[in-house]
Write a protein that holds these residues in place. Structure first.
Motif, short mmCIF file in Angstrom:
data_model
loop_
_atom_site.label_atom_id
_atom_site.label_comp_id
_atom_site.label_asym_id
_atom_site.label_seq_id
_atom_site.Cartn_x
_atom_site.Cartn_y
_atom_site.Cartn_z
N THR B 29 -19.05 7.16 -10.00
CA THR B 29 -19.40 5.34 -9.58
C THR B 29 -19.70 4.47 -10.60
OG1 THR B 29 -18.91 6.67 -7.43
CG2 THR B 29 -19.58 4.62 -7.21
N LYS B 33 -18.37 1.11 -10.69
CA LYS B 33 -19.35 -0.66 -10.45
C LYS B 33 -19.19 -1.29 -11.59
CE LYS B 33 -21.11 0.91 -5.45
NZ LYS B 33 -22.12 1.55 -5.27
N VAL B 36 -15.83 -3.09 -11.88
CA VAL B 36 -15.01 -3.62 -11.55
C VAL B 36 -16.09 -5.23 -11.65
CG1 VAL B 36 -14.67 -4.27 -9.03
CG2 VAL B 36 -14.28 -2.32 -10.10
N ALA B 37 -17.41 -4.90 -11.53
CA ALA B 37 -17.97 -6.18 -11.19
C ALA B 37 -18.26 -7.45 -12.92
CB ALA B 37 -19.44 -5.62 -11.94
N ARG B 44 -12.95 -9.35 -7.92
CA ARG B 44 -14.26 -8.73 -7.44
C ARG B 44 -14.41 -8.76 -6.34
NH1 ARG B 44 -20.48 -9.28 -10.03
NH2 ARG B 44 -20.89 -7.42 -8.85
N GLU B 45 -14.16 -9.58 -5.55
CA GLU B 45 -14.62 -9.39 -3.99
C GLU B 45 -14.31 -8.18 -3.22
OE1 GLU B 45 -14.73 -13.12 -1.93
OE2 GLU B 45 -15.11 -12.44 -0.03
N GLU B 48 -14.30 -5.11 -4.75
CA GLU B 48 -15.26 -4.13 -4.25
C GLU B 48 -15.11 -3.84 -2.83
OE1 GLU B 48 -18.40 -6.37 -5.64
OE2 GLU B 48 -19.32 -5.33 -6.82
N PHE B 51 -12.48 -0.76 -2.26
CA PHE B 51 -12.94 0.52 -3.14
C PHE B 51 -14.06 0.73 -2.23
CE2 PHE B 51 -11.79 -0.62 -7.57
CZ PHE B 51 -11.51 1.01 -7.85
N TRP B 53 -17.34 -0.52 -1.31
CA TRP B 53 -18.68 -0.24 -1.35
C TRP B 53 -19.52 -1.38 -0.35
CZ3 TRP B 53 -16.51 -1.00 -7.27
CH2 TRP B 53 -16.03 0.22 -7.50
N VAL B 54 -18.59 -2.48 -0.02
CA VAL B 54 -19.22 -3.53 0.91
C VAL B 54 -17.98 -2.94 1.92
CG1 VAL B 54 -20.57 -4.97 -0.82
CG2 VAL B 54 -17.81 -4.72 -0.46
#
Lengths: 349, 349
Positions: B29, B33, B36-37, B44-45, B48, B51, B53-54
């Motif tokens: 991970t 991450k 992806v960043a 990216r938004e 994320e 996935f 993550w947010v």
């Protein structure tokens, strides 16, 4: 007022660019066709139509575009002292990436025609255009990594980075359409991604495959980027003031579609009272009369957007020329690259 | 009737697979991450969120999927005698390719939810889902080619070939929906592309990065392909006879959507009178009562599709096991790979 970049600044004793493009196309097309023939049955049929090699009834195609990017790729191999042939895998890759982006763009923009022929999504449906584009992008990497050059992996990495730059530009283009406060620098950066990055890579990938030194590769990239930016600026000028008989687009077309092009963005941001009036006009929706569109064009001009874009295009071409001169290239191919750059940007605006 | 592949055939003293998956996820991970960043702001938004993550309000995500493919990738590096860490770049690449295909699939299928959360296209629009997927595909190649392994280019080439196989499967899936005469072999080949190919590559890419010999890589690919095919066959059985409380899908869901799944295709093609009746039913459109859906399920069973799919799934798992045994792998990771394969396919059907 009409002007051209070439008439004001650069017009060397030029190689015959249409003949040059035809020669490069002839060199690259067999390899491109062989790559496309490896696609799954559906994607292959769609891609062969899209490239203009066949018509919908199965008859031979009426041909495709000028294939500028493949030409840059093979010339960049020669400019680095290698054979034009050694740039062919790079030429195939950049042309596949370019056409992957066209397939997805046509779908995203809802365009039903390209060069007076149906787009893939309008003929075969959205899923086909998505999948065919995806397959062409994967094929670009795959065919490049099969090349015998010891620098093929470096070239493939460049293609991947460039593809992301291209997407960044497209994503910003989408986002900017919803914003009223886009700055000139943001808009230039968007154009560098959307138009400049793949031209920069096209002008350098042959040299990368040939194992050219870093400064040569960088000079060629700067050349391609400058040409790409100048091309976009001139294209934006033509989108407002271009002659419909020459551009093939309706008069004032970019104002009709409320496009936040570079000259428009400049005037809105830095054009004082005219810019503020232009911003108010842009925010209003609905079709407007040709008289109103002409008034908007006048506001862009009064806000300085026209003059700025023309000057910026010249500045970009100057910078491209300097980069080309300083890159340590073979004379003949360098002259051909220079001529190709003029050919792309030297249009009446 | 309920059965499982494991109950009938294979149930070795297994490693704890959920713990194994968690360990691999923890390893991969941070690198995923970090990759992806690097995407453009919008992609990216979206990635994320996709996935897990947010959440949409910016709060920490409720987590994503099991990350089976990354686990296979790091285990395959260990199985080839290298460190699990040396497979991480491959794990990131296969997970990016998998999720690129989910983003585009959700859009093509018009699915508004995935794991009870909105899909990217339904939240941000179709252009965003197209561009974000494209960017993830390019990033897969890019991040892999940045790995220090001398075999990174070979791994990137494998990723590109696999992506095209995946697309071939998806394109055939789209095409088959419009055809009434799809054969069993065609349907198996479609599943090999759509489901098998990326699992095959996931199970081998760590070994490729580790420079494993050809027969080891091939054995791992065959293992992943067998698991993938068994998974698809079991999934198709569950799509008709699965318990909604377990599958999370409505009862008889694949019949409701008239899906030409593997058991259905078998019965239509080779199921005699029952198959012909089933074909007639499939050709009729419109919602139908649960009684009618139950009748269709009986026809699939009478046509032999249920029995064939279960037997074929067992055959695929046997072949996967044999490939794993013959690939010359380190014992511990081989047992973990075997357990992971069971875990994926050992569901009640």
């Amino acid at each position: 007022m009409t002007a051209t970049l070439g008439a004001t600044k650069m017009n060397p004793a030029s190689p015959d660019v249409p003949a040059l493009l035809a020669r490069c196309r002839e060199q690259v097309t067999p390899a491109l066709k062989a790559a496309v023939a490896r696609l799954d049955t559906a994607s292959r049929e769609q891609a062969e139509f899209h490239f203009g090699w066949v018509e919908l009834d199965g008859s031979p195609g009426r041909g495709g575009g000028k294939a500028v990017r493949p030409a840059l790729a093979v010339l960049s191999a020669a400019a680095a002292g290698a054979s034009e042939e050694s740039g062919i895998a790079g030429a195939v890759a950049v042309e596949l990436v370019h056409n992957f982006s066209l397939l997805h763009d046509d779908l995203m923009d809802g365009d039903t025609e390209r060069r007076h022929r149906p787009t893939v999504w309008s003929r075969w449906g959205a899923p086909s255009a998505i999948l065919c584009g995806d397959a062409m992008l994967a094929l670009a990497t795959e065919s490049l990594l099969e090349d015998s050059s010891p620098h093929a992996a470096q070239a493939a990495r460049l293609i991947a980075t460039t593809t992301r730059e291209l997407i960044r530009g497209q994503a910003e283009d989408v986002a900017f359409e919803r914003r009223a406060d886009v700055g000139v620098d943001e808009c230039l950066s968007m154009a560098a991604g959307k138009t400049g990055s793949l031209l920069a890579t096209s002008a350098a990938i042959g040299a990368v495959l040939a194992g050219a030194p870093e400064h040569t590769v960088r000079g060629l990239q700067e050349y391609g980027m400058g040409v790409g930016m100048a091309f976009q600026l001139v294209d934006d000028l033509l989108g407002i003031w271009g002659d419909p008989a020459v551009t093939g687009k309706p008069v004032l077309s970019d104002l009709r579609s409320r496009k936040k092009s570079l000259p428009v963005t400049f005037s809105v941001q830095r054009g004082g009272a005219a810019g503020r009036e232009l911003a108010t006009w842009l925010a209003r929706s609905g079709d407007q009369s040709e008289e109103e569109l002409r008034r908007a064009a006048t506001l862009v001009e009064q806000g300085g957007g026209r003059e700025w874009a023309a000057a910026e295009a010249r500045r970009q071409m100057d910078s491209a020329e300097r980069a080309l001169t300083g890159a340590g290239l073979a004379d003949g191919p360098r002259a051909e690259l220079a001529a190709l750059g003029h050919y792309l940007t030297d249009r009446e605006f």
